[in-house]
Each structure stands twice: as C-alpha cells, then as structure tokens.
Design an enzyme around this catalytic site. Structure first.
Site, PDB file in Angstrom:
ATOM      1  N   SER A 490      -2.805  -3.098  -0.619  1.00  8.18           N
ATOM      2  CA  SER A 490      -2.471  -3.789   0.627  1.00  8.18           C
ATOM      3  C   SER A 490      -1.167  -4.580   0.529  1.00  8.18           C
ATOM      4  O   SER A 490      -0.498  -4.801   1.534  1.00  8.18           O
ATOM      5  CB  SER A 490      -3.619  -4.695   1.083  1.00  8.18           C
ATOM      6  N   SER A 528     -12.667  -3.170   6.606  1.00 11.11           N
ATOM      7  CA  SER A 528     -11.385  -2.457   6.692  1.00 11.11           C
ATOM      8  C   SER A 528     -10.339  -3.297   7.418  1.00 11.11           C
ATOM      9  O   SER A 528      -9.522  -2.780   8.160  1.00 11.11           O
ATOM     10  CB  SER A 528     -11.574  -1.120   7.436  1.00 11.11           C
ATOM     11  N   THR A 531      -5.247  -4.597   6.324  1.00  8.39           N
ATOM     12  CA  THR A 531      -3.991  -4.092   6.882  1.00  8.39           C
ATOM     13  C   THR A 531      -3.943  -4.329   8.386  1.00  8.39           C
ATOM     14  O   THR A 531      -2.890  -4.605   8.950  1.00  8.39           O
ATOM     15  CB  THR A 531      -3.827  -2.591   6.554  1.00  8.39           C
ATOM     16  N   GLY A 713      -7.512   0.504  10.278  1.00  9.93           N
ATOM     17  CA  GLY A 713      -8.259   0.153   9.070  1.00  9.93           C
ATOM     18  C   GLY A 713      -8.935   1.400   8.560  1.00  9.93           C
ATOM     19  O   GLY A 713      -9.524   2.164   9.326  1.00  9.93           O
ATOM     20  N   VAL A 714      -8.817   1.622   7.249  1.00  9.47           N
ATOM     21  CA  VAL A 714      -9.226   2.915   6.706  1.00  9.47           C
ATOM     22  C   VAL A 714     -10.189   2.805   5.539  1.00  9.47           C
ATOM     23  O   VAL A 714     -10.553   3.791   4.931  1.00  9.47           O
ATOM     24  CB  VAL A 714      -7.995   3.715   6.226  1.00  9.47           C
ATOM     25  N   GLY A 715     -10.609   1.582   5.206  1.00  8.54           N
ATOM     26  CA  GLY A 715     -11.324   1.395   3.941  1.00  8.54           C
ATOM     27  C   GLY A 715     -12.725   1.957   3.868  1.00  8.54           C
ATOM     28  O   GLY A 715     -13.221   2.216   2.787  1.00  8.54           O
ATOM     29  N   GLU A 716     -13.404   2.100   4.994  1.00  5.01           N
ATOM     30  CA  GLU A 716     -14.846   2.287   4.870  1.00  5.01           C
ATOM     31  C   GLU A 716     -15.413   3.618   5.336  1.00  5.01           C
ATOM     32  O   GLU A 716     -16.294   4.183   4.692  1.00  5.01           O
ATOM     33  CB  GLU A 716     -15.542   1.163   5.657  1.00  5.01           C
TER      34      GLU A 716
END
Ligand code: FES
Ligand code: FES
Lengths: 757, 159
Positions: A490, A528, A531, A713-716
């Site tokens: 990040s 997420s 960012t 947001g792409v984390g999950e």
C-alpha cells in the site's frame, strides 16, 4: 491482460489507456529493498537494552472454572522479573464487547477454550520465562464443553455464558443459550417463488474452521516507564486499534500509549485485534523493563484467528429458462468463545450475486469452546458462496445452461435492491462474468479427464476513518505519511496517487507509515479499505497542496491566483507571461513565499465500492487416492481502478490460493477432549508452490464513482469463489457432488466409493 | 549456565558467539549476531522462513543447534547482495512484485539461490518443488515462481 504480459511490463512508463501518468503503472515498491535485503523490521526483530521475554501460560482445557492460581514457585525461579494473572487486570464488565476483548486477552474466572491465556511471566531469557510459566500452578474445575454448532445449539447443551440471551428472537428468551443472535433478511414471498419454479433444489452444506495462516506469529515489544507511559512496537493491521484496545483492556487513558507500527508479516484480518500487548504492558510495568512477547506457531493456532466453520441449508427455485425465482437459506456460524457477527455477515452475502424477487435468509451466531473468531478476508462470505454457488451450478446443469450464462441471466445491476436493503451502486459483476466467459481459459477445451468449475463471489468493502499528511521538502520531493500499515504494497499505491496528483515522479515521493503520535487517527486496515480510504486522504492532502503551490506561484509572479494553473508538476501562468515554476522551484523558494508547504487530511471515507470476483478452475481427481489437483485457474475481479496492477494481481492470486486451501485441505481438527490436534504447519497444511499452477488474472475496472481514481479495494473478495469453484470442478470431474469441506483426499475417496456402490 | 563458544563464517565474515546448548542457530543468528533476515514462522521446520545455506546445503536454521554451526560456512539473506548491487534474485523479486508482506521473502531468496546454485536452468515444476518447503500465505506463489525463473535467465546470460 494475462499475468504473463503483466509480469513482463514492470516498467514505470505512463499508463496510456487510462490517461494517467502514474496510476496504473508498476514501479518497484518503496519498501522493497529493505525486504529483499533482510533489513525490514518486524516486531519480533526488535531488541531493546535490558529487554525481558514474556511467556503466556495457556489453558489445556476447553472449558473450566479457575479455582486458584499459585504463582509462588514461578516467582522464585531464576531470571523471573514479573508474573501476572487475570487478577492483575481491571475487572471486566459483566457483558459486551469490552468484556469479550478483556477476557480474550486473559481469562478471569473461567477458561473457554484450550489455549485461553491464564497467566504470564517475564524473565531474562526465553527459556527462563517458559520454564517459570510452566511452574505456575492452576487448579481447574472442569466444565462440560461443546465443540461444534449442532451440539452447541442443542437444548441440553452446556451453556458458555449464563447471561447470553439470543438477540433477534421475539419474545426475548428467558433462558440463556449458546445462540448469541438470530438475523433475518426477507423480501417478497418465498412460497410464491417456489410455486413459480420449475425445479427446486434443496441441499445442506458444511465448512470447517480455518486459520488465516499468516507466516509471522503475533509479536510485540512494550516499554513502560515510571510515569505510566507505554511505547508499543507491534505488528498489526492497525496501530491506532492496538492503542485503543490495549487502553481498553488495561483501563488506561489512550494518551498514555504510543504505538509504533513495525512491518507486518501478513494478517488477512487476523491482526485486526490484539492478544499480547496488554499482557506485555503489565509485565513491563511490573518489571520496570521492556518486555517482548512472540507467540509460538502452536499458540497462534490455538489462541488466535480462526475463521468460523458453518452449516448452511439452501433451498433454491428456478424456472427452466434459468431464472432463479427464490432462495431460502438457513445459516449457522461458529463464533468461538464469545459472540461475534459471523452469521449476520453470511446472511448479507449468501445470495448477493443474484437478483431475487423472493428470499428468506435466517442466520444464527453460535458460541462454543473454541478460540474467538477473527476476521479472515471477506469474513463469512466464502462459506455462504460455497452453499449458494454449488446449488446454482446444479441448477445450470439441470436446465442445461452454461453456468456463466446462467449467472449473467440472474446478475444484479446498479439500482437493483441488495438482499440486505440498499440499492446496488455501480458494480462490476456482469463485467467479471463476461471477462471469464471470454477468457482464454474458458474458451479452451477442457482436457480429457478433468473437470471445470466456475463460481462468483461478493464482498462489501468498507470506508472508515483515515488520515494523511503530505509534506513537500525543500528539494522538491514529497513525504507522504499515513496511518495504514503496509500489508501488501500500500505504500506504493499511496505514492502513486500522490505522484499523479502532484505531477511528481513516483520515486521522488517517500511513503511512510506514521506512528500514533505523528499522523492522524486511522482505522484498522480491513475491509479492503487502505487504498480506497487512506488513498482518498492522500489525494485530498495533495489537492490542498496544489492550491498552496498555486498561491506561492501567484505570490512570486505577483499575479492573481486564478491566473495560475497546476500542470504536470509545475505552476503555469495562464496568460503566458511567466516561465513555468516547477514544484522544486517553489519549494526551494518557500522560505521567501510563506514558509514550508504541508497539508493534512482526515476523513471518513464514504461510498466504498462493492467488490465481485468470478473464477474458473480445471481440476483432475485421482480416483485411487481422492487427491484433487488444480490444473488451471483464472480469476477475474473488479478492482474499480488498479493503482498498482502488480499488487492488485498479487491480492487476487493470494486470495484465490487461500480459498483453494480452505476448499481442499485446511481445517481445524479437535479431539473429543477439546484440544486442537493440528496446531502446526505440518498437520494444518496450507498450499505450497508444488500444489499449484500459475493463477491467471483478469483485472476488471469498473471505476467506483465515490473515489477520485475509482478505487474499490481489492484485498478480500478473491477468497470467496474458490470454495464453490473447487466443489463444482470436482463434481464436473467425478459426477459426485460433495457438500462438506474440505475436499481432502479421504473425503473425496469416500464420496467416490459411496457413489460407486 | 554454561555457554558454548562457536566459531563460524557468516556471509564471508569470520564470526564467533556464545550460545546455550539447545539454542537454535536461528536464535543465535538473530540475537547474537543481529542478522534478522532469517525469520521464525514456526520453529519446527515446516515454513522455511528461517532458511539459510550451510556448507552448501539449504537448511532450516530453526532445526539446527547453534553449536552445530561451529566451523561451518553460512549464507543468510543479508549475504546475497554486494555493496553496490543486489543479487539478480533480489532484483527480480522487486521488479516482479514477488513479495507482499515480505516475511517469507528472505527464506524464499535463500531457497531459490540454493536451487539455482545446483540447477541454473530449472523448469517451472522444478522451481515449484524446490520451493515447496517455503510457505508464503500472501502471494499464491505465482509471482515468486516467475521471478525465480526470470532470475535464472539473468544469471545464465549476464548483460
Ligand atoms: S521457522 Fe524454521 S522452518 Fe519455520
Ligand atoms: S509475502 Fe507474505 S508470506 Fe510471503
């Protein structure tokens, strides 16, 4: 773009397609060199002069009353400087979130799971601390325990908390139970929906508890001084949360605590809470010396994490044209020893990838004698998707429709109602489905003997509070300070957004994760959000700076600020009478135009963009051993906008592989006496490199209108589809549908054998 | 408590330290020598975060008793780069985004170096099996495997 092309283009050239110069490029991350050189400092890497080692004694029983604790022998052991038990901590309130946190950190009268912290020692060496902790004598009175959902929900189950009365049931129960809460979402009339259906499929599913499995065990160093102040170095997903939660457990004012974020070695949700910091703080206070606590891997498995197991019953109706008319779902999720909201989240997610006129979703949060659940990447959504997308796959088979086409046919769009209330904002599910349909993988014939499975997944994403400070240095470089720990790149995203705003080369920007005293409050990195929300704060601070830069140029030129524009990192005089002033020229002259330039933004980010992912896998199944091998895997995910595509792909690939582990192999296994039988990486086997193929990625970009660069947001969400993808692929390969995870070799073999006879 | 005096070579330097019997090489490297690159992910030989090369062989430093290192030559992640240049594996990991949290990275770099020392032209499958003793929970291994293959190319064909 395929990963092959993606990996090849690691340069920092402008991203022509989007019109951005920096956003969407792939620079080397700013903290990368330290990490490949072995210099990056994680909490366990810090040693202070005079530092002691802490060791926590844990309960060997899943449920017991603590009759007495005798620490005298431990206190007399060599090297021992301090011993604490639950009695040294402030009294916990009778119920509520504060009690749950306090009693998770250290047990009071009752231990509620094997691994529950009971006492702790600080000593000069690790071994002295361990030996002394083991010399503490705890007398337990054993109580009956419950380890699984069905037993815990039974009428005659041993009750964990005698003041827990099910919420969401009218009238309110008068007897306590292990059912903490009931959640219901409904719309339309499910019976009418079933009457309209040509086919109705009813199935029951189960998933097991799994651990986030971050490679870095929880670690902290705490140094308390004689004035009652504490400095905490911790590896966490949010150091402001470490501060507030530690204060809450100790009954301290937060201003007594400063938390310095160490690098974090993976969290995936598991490091959004605390376990050891208050213990280390009390030990340090008692001993007057810094104390380090590092959990063993066994303790990590026994006492932190896990994501819950679940039982889910689905009944879904559809017409012969593939229209899903209705769904009825019953979900029960483990919560661990204290109440959580796993089932509520599961209820919100279970049918979210589909438009339904009629639905009835009922969920139960259940406490039992296992460690307390903590978030794990899109918490609760994977099990829910496993149930729904397995049934949807069966529907596609029954009506003879391509499973992607069927999903497109039932796909919600902007303005449709979500199952849990509000209307969908702009979402990219359809685009993800089309990306998989059109992918080389889906268009390629399935090799003989293999099976192919597809599934989709949903996750909310969240906003929350973030702060950023951007300072311009006299040489024309910038320092970007945020309060979000960098879990997976990040810092690079923050620098890219600042570079885009200011028109500065990304390498002239130094992104820094600030401690609790140098940057404004920032919520945990979860949902997420880093960012998206922290990025928004960075952009806002940069826009403030651009205003200041224009004013400085106007002052230098003695003109109206309206005549000054900020273009490509320079102040440009609209009427054209002045030579442009670069950012460096303005900062170099800042002393004479009003002093240093800096800006801070703190905000509550609104408008997080929901995330969807659609995935496809080809598998082969060994008929003799039941082993499932993933032969090919492709994932499509809506990122909104990919700020640093390499790390977006990394999040997508990492989520997929965690989901594959959950689907195929990982599970908490308890003995009847309530002890975890596989608290190590040998027996709790997470995927390794030789288990996997490359994970092909399609980044889908349907920008989120609420973010200046469209970030979602792409984390999950990447972890959601693999559970049903694997089950559907195995069903395709073998003709046998398995509704209990994991699809481990013995279970698959058993199902194949049963199907044969 | 009696302590043992250990002499060995770490990253090309002669070093010595005192250690307790039963202490791991990993703790000695980290606590006595301040080399924090090798990490403890499990302490039981299951994660590879503590990987070092000892006398030419890939080892889990958490499974080696510190006194066993007496007379040995050890390479840790800190010994990969020269003063002015990163090792091609380090450079490829950076450019290929092969690390997210980075806790597994030192171990992977060492395991990959051990592989390429033996086999300068591995196939993807060989890379995957050579790295199967190293756990990464963040990346799904895709970018790690690609970066090792890319580094192998660069090492075989120096610019
Ligand atoms: S710490 Fe040595 S293998 Fe995990
Ligand atoms: S990068 Fe986090 S464990 Fe590998």
């Amino acid at each position: 773009m395929s990963t092959t092309e993606a990996a090849a283009s690691t340069g920092t050239n402008g991203n022509g397609a989007s019109g951005y110069r920096w956003v969407g490029t792939r620079p080397v991350r700013h903290d990368g060199l330290d990490k490949v050189a072995g210099k990056a400092r994680y909490a366990a890497d810090l040693n202070l002069p005079g530092m002691l080692y802490g060791h926590i004694l844990r309960s060997p029983h899943p449920h017991a009353r603590i009759v007495s604790i005798d620490t005298s022998a431990a206190e007399a052991m060599p090297g021992v400087k301090a011993v604490v038990t639950g009695a040294d901590f402030p009294e916990a309130p009778p119920k509520g979130a504060t009690r749950n946190l306090m009693c998770t950190v250290i047990a009071r009268d009752t231990v509620l799971y094997s691994g529950h912290a009971v006492a702790a020692v600080a000593a000069s060496t690790r071994r002295e601390a361990k030996a002394a902790a083991e010399a503490i004598e705890v007398t337990y009175e054993l109580l009956p325990h419950v380890l699984n959902i069905s037993d815990a929900m039974a009428d005659d189950a041993p009750v964990l908390h005698d003041n827990l009365f099910t919420r969401g049931v009218e009238p309110r129960p008068t007897e306590p139970s292990n059912i903490a809460a009931r959640t219901v979402y409904e719309r339309g009339d499910v019976e009418q929906g079933f009457a309209e259906a040509d086919i109705v499929i009813e199935r029951e599913f189960s998933t097991q508890a799994v651990h986030q499995g971050y490679i870095e065990p929880h670690a902290c160093v705490v140094d308390c001084d004689q004035e009652g102040k504490a400095v905490i170095w911790a590896s966490s997903q949010g150091h402001f949360k470490v501060r507030s939660a530690t204060a809450e457990v100790l009954g301290w004012d937060t201003s007594r605590i400063k938390v310095i974020p160490a690098e974090i070695g993976g969290g995936f949700g598991g490091k959004t809470t605390i376990y050891i910091e208050p213990v280390a703080a009390l030990l340090s206070t008692k001993a007057g010396r810094p104390v380090k606590i590092v959990m063993s891997r066994e303790d990590v498995f026994r006492a932190t994490g896990p994501a819950p197991g679940a039982i889910i019953k689905m009944k879904v109706g559809a017409r012969n044209d593939g229209t899903i008319t209705t769904a009825k779902a019953w979900l029960a999720y483990e919560n661990g020893a204290f109440q959580g909201m796993a089932a509520m989240l599961g209820c919100m997610c279970v049918v979210s990838a589909y438009t339904l006129d009629h639905l009835y979703v009922e969920g139960f949060d259940v406490v039992l004698n296992r460690p307390v659940n903590v978030a794990y990447r899109a918490p609760s959504a994977p099990a829910a998707a496993f149930a729904m997308d397995s049934v949807v796959d069966e529907i596609a088979e029954r009506v003879g429709m391509d499973p992607i086409d069927l999903r497109i046919h039932n796909c919600p769009s902007q303005g449709d109602p979500t199952p849990y209330g509000p209307k969908w904002p702009m979402i990219g599910l359809r685009e993800c489905l089309e990306a998989i349909r059109d992918s080389d993988h889906y268009q390629s014939a399935l090799p003989a003997g293999q099976g192919r499975g597809v599934a989709s997944g949903f996750w909310f994403n969240i906003g929350e509070a973030s702060s950023a400070t951007v300072n311009l240095n006299e040489n024309g470089t910038a320092t970007v300070i945020t309060g979000s720990p960098d879990i997976g790149g990040s810092r690079a995203s923050m620098a890219l957004m600042a570079a885009e705003e200011l028109g500065l080369d990304v390498h002239l920007i130094q992104p820094v994760v600030g401690d609790t005293e140098v940057v404004g409050f920032t919520d945990v990195t979860e949902g997420s959000r880093a960012t998206f929300a922290t990025g928004m704060a960075v952009v806002e601070a940069c826009r403030d700076l651009k205003e200041q830069l224009r004013k400085r140029a106007a002052k230098t030129w003695d003109c109206d600020v309206e005549e000054v524009e900020w273009v490509d990192g320079s102040a440009v005089h609209g009427p054209g009478e002045q030579e442009p002033l670069t950012l460096a020229a303005i900062t170099g002259n800042a002393k004479r135009t009003g002093g240093p330039l800096g800006a801070t933004a703190s905000l509550n980010a609104r408008g997080a963009g929901p995330a969807f992912s659609v995935q496809v896998a080809d598998v082969s199944v060994d008929q003799e051993t039941g082993r499932v091998t993933v032969e090919r895997y492709t994932t499509a995910q809506d990122a909104g906008t990919a700020i640093h595509p390499s790390y977006v792909e990394g999040q997508m690939q990492g989520g997929v592989v965690q989901g594959i582990g959950w689907a195929l192999n990982e599970e908490y296994i308890y003995s009847d006496d309530g002890n975890l039988e596989n608290p190590g990486f040998l027996d709790y086997r997470i995927p390794v490199a030789s288990d996997l193929p490359m994970i092909e990625t399609c980044i889908v970009e349907v920008p989120n209108p609420s973010h200046p660069y469209g970030v979602r947001g792409v984390g999950e969400v990447g972890i959601v589809p693999p559970l049903p993808v694997m089950a559907n692929a195995v069903a395709d390969a073998t003709g046998v549908r398995i509704s209990d995870l994991p699809l481990s070799p013995p279970r698959v073999l058993e199902a194949l054998t049963a199907a044969e006879s | 408590m009696s302590r043992t005096h250990v002499n060995c070579e770490v990253n090309g330097d002669a070093v010595d330290f005192l250690t307790e019997d039963g202490e791991s090489l990993l703790n000695a490297l980290r606590d006595e020598l301040g080399l924090i690159g090798a990490k403890e992910g499990c302490g039981t030989g299951d994660c590879g975060a503590c990987s070092v090369i000892m006398d030419g062989r890939l080892q889990c430093a958490c499974l080696i008793f510190a006194p066993e290192a007496d007379g040995a030559a050890i390479t840790t992640c800190e010994g990969l780069a020269s003063a002015d240049e990163l090792h091609p594996l380090q450079q490829c990991f950076l450019e290929g985004a092969a690390l997210q949290c980075g806790i597994c990275t030192p171990g992977f770099l060492i395991a990959a170096k051990a592989l390429l020392d033996e086999n300068p032209d591995p196939t993807e499958t060989e890379v995957r099996y050579a790295l199967a003793g190293n756990l990464c929970r963040c990346t799904g291994y895709d970018k790690i495997v690609r970066s090792v293959l890319e580094a192998a190319v660069q090492i075989r064909t120096p610019a």
